[in-house]
Design an enzyme around this catalytic site. Structure first.
Site, PDB file in Angstrom:
ATOM      1  N   GLU A  20      35.114 -18.490 -23.145  1.00  0.00           N
ATOM      2  CA  GLU A  20      35.705 -17.126 -23.094  1.00  0.00           C
ATOM      3  C   GLU A  20      36.015 -16.728 -24.709  1.00  0.00           C
ATOM      4  O   GLU A  20      35.804 -17.678 -25.602  1.00  0.00           O
ATOM      5  CB  GLU A  20      36.919 -17.019 -22.475  1.00  0.00           C
ATOM      6  CG  GLU A  20      37.049 -16.412 -21.340  1.00  0.00           C
ATOM      7  CD  GLU A  20      37.331 -14.712 -21.398  1.00  0.00           C
ATOM      8  OE1 GLU A  20      37.098 -14.354 -22.477  1.00  0.00           O
ATOM      9  OE2 GLU A  20      37.647 -14.151 -20.525  1.00  0.00           O
ATOM     10  N   ASN A 154      43.213  -9.097 -18.547  1.00  0.00           N
ATOM     11  CA  ASN A 154      42.165  -9.775 -18.980  1.00  0.00           C
ATOM     12  C   ASN A 154      41.345  -8.795 -20.344  1.00  0.00           C
ATOM     13  O   ASN A 154      42.013  -7.625 -20.201  1.00  0.00           O
ATOM     14  CB  ASN A 154      40.889  -9.887 -18.145  1.00  0.00           C
ATOM     15  CG  ASN A 154      40.061 -11.194 -18.137  1.00  0.00           C
ATOM     16  OD1 ASN A 154      39.988 -11.723 -19.407  1.00  0.00           O
ATOM     17  ND2 ASN A 154      39.767 -11.784 -17.247  1.00  0.00           N
ATOM     18  N   ASP A 205      35.873  -8.181 -17.118  1.00  0.00           N
ATOM     19  CA  ASP A 205      36.332  -9.507 -17.977  1.00  0.00           C
ATOM     20  C   ASP A 205      36.557  -9.030 -19.386  1.00  0.00           C
ATOM     21  O   ASP A 205      37.138  -8.001 -19.747  1.00  0.00           O
ATOM     22  CB  ASP A 205      35.475 -10.691 -17.599  1.00  0.00           C
ATOM     23  CG  ASP A 205      36.286 -12.028 -17.638  1.00  0.00           C
ATOM     24  OD1 ASP A 205      37.119 -12.176 -18.635  1.00  0.00           O
ATOM     25  OD2 ASP A 205      35.922 -12.777 -16.902  1.00  0.00           O
TER      26      ASP A 205
END
Length: 297
Positions: A20, A154, A205
């Protein structure tokens, strides 16, 4: 709206559980593996390469931003709060607000804004509806809960002038937009829905804004990256050969898109799940902003 399915280059064969937070920082690509608490940098972004591990924490690591004027220091959304990560890997906590929540929770993705503040979201480990929040960390180290009632907060991303904040609530499929006072960091009015994904379209996301002001969004669960015009209409979709893309980063000079992906929740993962992938694109991004903190790391 157009769609492309160009071959993806595997930039890092990481087998990460939950890669991420990809950002371009000082001529290198920086990203995390959330659940293992690891921070990596990649200086050669052309083809399969070996990244360098910068830190390994004993708590999940959601995202980092560089600290202005302090080479090797980072502000981190980690564990249950916000901390300074020193060059030797030590965490110096500024606050742990998720220690005070009713369900076990952790910090998630985060980004610094052009004014030098750090913004990060949170989520419950079990995805409890409404348990997530959005936080802002000011230069004096104060951590402020800006919004609550989110589920999986997010992908915060800012426009170049710092007046518009985009963030996602992944679990409910919405991308939200807020006006921000660049002087105070306060929200000007409440969040508005910028885009909403329908059933079966996955969840938004990680995000970034390109040099043309358009928003790029990784779509968890749908194997894609979307590019939206600032007016909210969908311009383009890039097909990602992995079901769970998690973050997007546009190179500042050579028109490449970096996408992190996850193995988490994938029944039969291939080399593209839990990797860093690269795609040719037609637009550039910008380097990550720094946190301009006045507290010592």
């Amino acid at each position: 709206m157009t769609s492309t399915a160009v071959p993806a280059a595997v930039v890092v064969e990481g087998a990460y559980e939950l890669a991420e937070g990809g950002r371009w920082v000082d001529g290198r690509y920086v990203y995390v593996d959330i659940l293992s608490g690891r921070l990596f940098e990649l200086r050669d972004g052309t083809g399969p390469a070996a990244p360098r591990q910068l830190a390994r924490l004993d708590v999940p690591l959601g995202a980092v931003a560089p600290v202005s004027g302090r080479p090797g220091a980072w502000i981190a959304a980690a564990g249950t709060g916000i901390a300074l990560l020193t060059p030797d890997g030590t965490l110096e906590w500024l606050d742990r607000p998720e220690d005070r929540t009713p369900v076990p929770s952790r910090m998630n993705d985060g980004v610094a804004d052009p004014a030098g503040r750090f913004w990060a979201g949170s989520m419950a480990y079990d995805g409890t509806h409404g348990a997530g929040s959005l936080y802002r960390t000011d230069p004096d180290g104060t951590v402020v809960r800006v919004l609550d009632g989110l589920t999986i907060a997010n992908g915060p991303a800012f426009t170049a002038d710092g007046t518009v904040l985009y963030f996602a609530d992944t679990a409910v499929g919405t991308i939200l937009r807020c006006r921000v006072d660049p002087v105070s960091g306060g929200l000007v009015g409440g969040p508005e829905v910028f885009a909403r994904l329908g059933d079966g379209e996955g969840g938004p996301d990680g995000m970034t804004v390109d040099v043309e002001g358009c928003l790029w969004v990784a779509i968890w669960g749908a194997g894609g990256v979307r590019r939206y015009h600032p007016d909210g209409h969908l311009l383009h979709t890039v097909t990602v050969p992995a079901p769970h893309p998690t973050s997007v980063c546009l190179h500042p000079s050579d028109n490449r898109l970096f996408v992190t992906t996850a193995r988490y929740g994938v029944e039969n993962p291939t080399e593209t799940s839990g990797a860093v992938l690269g795609f040719p694109v037609s637009v550039r991004g910008t380097a990550a902003c720094s946190w301009r903190g006045t507290v010592s790391a």
